[in-house]
Design a protein around this motif. Structure first.
Motif, PDB file in Angstrom:
ATOM      1  N   LYS A   1      12.988  -0.204 -14.342  1.00 46.08           N
ATOM      2  CA  LYS A   1      14.041  -0.376 -15.162  1.00 46.08           C
ATOM      3  C   LYS A   1      15.275  -0.509 -14.409  1.00 46.08           C
ATOM      4  N   ARG A   2      15.362  -0.007 -13.094  1.00 46.48           N
ATOM      5  CA  ARG A   2      16.525  -0.008 -12.362  1.00 46.48           C
ATOM      6  C   ARG A   2      16.581  -1.043 -11.283  1.00 46.48           C
ATOM      7  N   GLY A   3      15.484  -2.136 -11.533  1.00 48.05           N
ATOM      8  CA  GLY A   3      15.224  -3.361 -10.594  1.00 48.05           C
ATOM      9  C   GLY A   3      14.308  -2.917  -9.410  1.00 48.05           C
ATOM     10  N   HIS A   4      13.893  -1.963  -9.135  1.00 53.28           N
ATOM     11  CA  HIS A   4      13.046  -1.839  -8.078  1.00 53.28           C
ATOM     12  C   HIS A   4      11.792  -2.170  -8.237  1.00 53.28           C
ATOM     13  N   GLY A   5      11.066  -2.442  -6.970  1.00 55.31           N
ATOM     14  CA  GLY A   5       9.654  -2.900  -7.115  1.00 55.31           C
ATOM     15  C   GLY A   5       8.751  -1.759  -6.725  1.00 55.31           C
ATOM     16  N   VAL A   6       8.128  -0.919  -7.572  1.00 55.92           N
ATOM     17  CA  VAL A   6       7.304   0.162  -7.558  1.00 55.92           C
ATOM     18  C   VAL A   6       5.777  -0.098  -7.535  1.00 55.92           C
ATOM     19  N   GLU A   7       5.070   0.207  -6.580  1.00 54.21           N
ATOM     20  CA  GLU A   7       3.563  -0.027  -6.455  1.00 54.21           C
ATOM     21  C   GLU A   7       3.056   1.502  -6.536  1.00 54.21           C
ATOM     22  N   ILE A   8       2.108   1.536  -7.131  1.00 57.31           N
ATOM     23  CA  ILE A   8       1.035   2.715  -6.867  1.00 57.31           C
ATOM     24  C   ILE A   8      -0.241   2.556  -5.835  1.00 57.31           C
ATOM     25  N   ILE A   9      -0.167   3.373  -4.990  1.00 55.06           N
ATOM     26  CA  ILE A   9      -1.015   3.199  -3.875  1.00 55.06           C
ATOM     27  C   ILE A   9      -2.180   4.563  -3.891  1.00 55.06           C
ATOM     28  N   ASP A  10      -3.283   4.205  -3.971  1.00 56.98           N
ATOM     29  CA  ASP A  10      -4.498   5.257  -4.005  1.00 56.98           C
ATOM     30  C   ASP A  10      -4.538   5.759  -2.452  1.00 56.98           C
ATOM     31  N   THR A  11      -3.878   7.191  -2.587  1.00 56.63           N
ATOM     32  CA  THR A  11      -4.044   7.726  -1.218  1.00 56.63           C
ATOM     33  C   THR A  11      -5.199   7.601  -0.477  1.00 56.63           C
ATOM     34  N   THR A  12      -6.270   7.866  -1.158  1.00 56.28           N
ATOM     35  CA  THR A  12      -7.538   7.738  -0.326  1.00 56.28           C
ATOM     36  C   THR A  12      -8.213   6.269  -0.044  1.00 56.28           C
ATOM     37  N   ARG A  13      -7.588   5.564  -0.350  1.00 58.58           N
ATOM     38  CA  ARG A  13      -8.108   4.041  -0.232  1.00 58.58           C
ATOM     39  C   ARG A  13      -7.052   3.559   1.096  1.00 58.58           C
ATOM     40  N   CYS A  14      -6.239   4.227   1.595  1.00 62.12           N
ATOM     41  CA  CYS A  14      -5.313   3.829   2.725  1.00 62.12           C
ATOM     42  C   CYS A  14      -6.076   4.434   3.754  1.00 62.12           C
ATOM     43  N   TYR A  15      -6.019   3.634   5.065  1.00 69.58           N
ATOM     44  CA  TYR A  15      -6.449   4.011   6.336  1.00 69.58           C
ATOM     45  C   TYR A  15      -5.308   3.657   7.500  1.00 69.58           C
ATOM     46  N   MET A  16      -5.466   3.986   8.867  1.00 68.59           N
ATOM     47  CA  MET A  16      -4.515   3.896   9.644  1.00 68.59           C
ATOM     48  C   MET A  16      -4.779   3.479  11.066  1.00 68.59           C
ATOM     49  N   ALA A  17      -4.083   2.443  11.272  1.00 65.86           N
ATOM     50  CA  ALA A  17      -4.203   2.155  12.904  1.00 65.86           C
ATOM     51  C   ALA A  17      -2.935   2.845  13.398  1.00 65.86           C
TER      52      ALA A  17
END
Length: 464
Positions: free
Chosen positions: A187-203
């Motif tokens: 509503k404020r013009g931002h781009g908001v994305e839902i990220i499933d924490t358990t599907r993230c992985y790191m380098a």
């Protein structure tokens, strides 16, 4: 925006200008009649927006100060191939923004490209000049001069425009709170994305640490709002810590989340900060059961698992014998637990104070269901708006600050000797408190976020 300007504005081959829509109050630009399109030095250029195409990018306005980086965003008006003076072609995003010289301001198209090795991080091309500017090739700084000193003053923060932010909500659940964060942000013009924490992985490395998601590197976010479930605290805080390593603003940092979830450590932090709480005791040896109970006081007592959430794993022992039985049962399960004084005058009620950005924005009184000493709404409790005292407000703010949390639900008990902190929640739900108070808590959170992500003045150097 000023649409009127002098019939002819005289400029030299080098001029000072500003791009106010991007929060860039001072730039040195090369005026180049040989180039058709204007260009701005930018990096970490990434498009975003589901329905409205936008681009997020970083700008280094002072060539000699790589420590000064301004985050910008703008609508994409085009993407076109541009051939540079050395003959190399490149696809670039094109944005429209206002340029200001002296008292004059007008819209121009600007392409975004990496000009790290260029002497000028802004190039003003023919399209921007139009019929309103006359170029004097042998002159420079015909227009009023600006100064890079503005980036070392509070003006750089005050003048920063409201811009579209790219925001990630770390959450595995499609619940009320997540939905409200997405709804209010968009509503404020931002781009908001839902990220499933358990599907993230790191380098994890020194040169290019990254977070990946479903096989792809996640883009650069302006803000991360962690909503980490208790069952994945360890992994969720690791992901949050990785975003912090990348320089992303996390509303609640990994350390604060982990500390608030470790009930033993949380009580130790509160004690260190001299914040009132129910008398609490902890021991590992079964030989210390009687002494453990004695440290807390007489029955009734609370026996609480360290990993308890939403009232689960919390037992009221009404007699000393009952307390010993519960403690023996927990020890038989090799579970870690606390023994805590039961504040009888609270009468099954507590106060949830929601702290955002260092102030209490809402408060509600929660009352347990009939026959239940726990006041959790998830267990059938009810809630209504409540007026809190200055002392309760101060205690709640201090408790949230102790854990370094940008948003926190601080649960207080009203006792005969003042408010006592029962728990500090780093992922407070929004449904109960929005319903009870009628306040738009999600909007108040975004107010705090938008204020927090404004540029920070740099330290001035003699060589600037």
């Amino acid at each position: 925006m000023t649409d009127t300007y002098n019939s002819q504005i005289r400029v030299g081959w080098e001029e000072w200008l500003s791009l106010p829509d991007l929060g860039l109050p001072a730039l040195k630009a090369k005026v180049d009649t040989g180039a058709k399109t204007s260009a701005l030095h930018a990096f970490d250029i990434e498009p975003f927006g589901r329905t409205r195409p936008r681009v997020r990018f970083m700008v280094q306005p002072i060539p000699a100060r790589p420590d000064l980086v301004i985050a910008c965003s703008a609508d994409i008006v085009d993407q076109r191939e541009v051939t540079s003076s050395n003959g190399e072609s490149e696809m670039r995003y094109v944005i429209e923004t206002n340029v200001k010289m002296g008292d004059e301001m007008w819209p121009i198209e600007v392409t975004l490209t990496n000009r790290t090795n260029m002497s000028y991080h802004m190039l003003l091309g023919r399209q921007a000049l139009g019929d309103r500017l006359t170029v004097a090739p042998s002159d420079r700084f015909c227009q009023p001069e600006l100064s890079y000193d503005v980036y070392a003053s509070a003006k750089v923060r005050e003048a920063a425009p409201k811009r579209a932010l790219r925001i990630a909500v770390l959450s595995r659940e499609d619940n009320y709170s997540t939905g409200r964060l997405v709804e209010e942000g968009e509503k404020r013009g931002h781009g908001v994305e839902i990220i499933d924490t358990t599907r993230c992985y790191m380098a994890i490395n020194a040169t290019s640490p990254e977070v990946y998601y479903d096989g792809k590197r996640l883009p650069r976010f302006d803000v991360v709002i962690p909503r980490i479930g208790a069952s994945i605290t360890s992994y969720g805080t690791a992901i949050t810590r990785q975003f912090e390593t990348l320089g992303t603003y996390c509303v609640n940092g990994a350390e604060g989340i982990a500390s608030s979830r470790d009930k033993l450590y949380a009580h130790q932090l509160l004690a260190r900060a001299r914040i009132g709480m129910p008398t609490t005791a902890f021991a590992a040896s079964p030989k210390d059961t009687s002494n453990l109970i004695g440290l807390v006081g007489t029955a009734p007592l609370i026996v609480k698992l360290l990993e308890s959430t939403q009232g689960k794993g919390v037992v009221l022992a009404e007699t000393k014998k009952a307390a010993e039985s519960v403690i023996d049962a927990f020890r038989g399960l090799k579970a870690s637990f606390l023994v805590q004084d039961f504040v009888q005058e609270a009468a099954g009620e507590d106060i949830r104070c929601l702290v955002i950005g260092g102030r209490v924005v809402a408060a509600m009184k929660r009352t347990g269901a009939d026959g239940d000493f726990r006041s959790n709404l998830h267990r059938g409790g009810s809630a209504k708006v409540v007026r809190i005292t200055k002392q309760e407000r101060d205690v709640a703010v201090r408790a949230a600050r102790t854990f370094g949390l940008g948003i926190a639900g601080v649960d207080l008990l009203r006792s005969s000797d003042g408010p006592k902190v029962l728990e500090v929640n780093s992922s407070p739900g929004l449904e109960g408190i929005e319903t009870a108070t009628g306040k738009n808590i999600a909007s108040l959170l975004y107010d705090s976020i938008e204020k927090r992500v404004r540029p920070v003045p740099i330290r001035k150097r003699k060589t600037d």
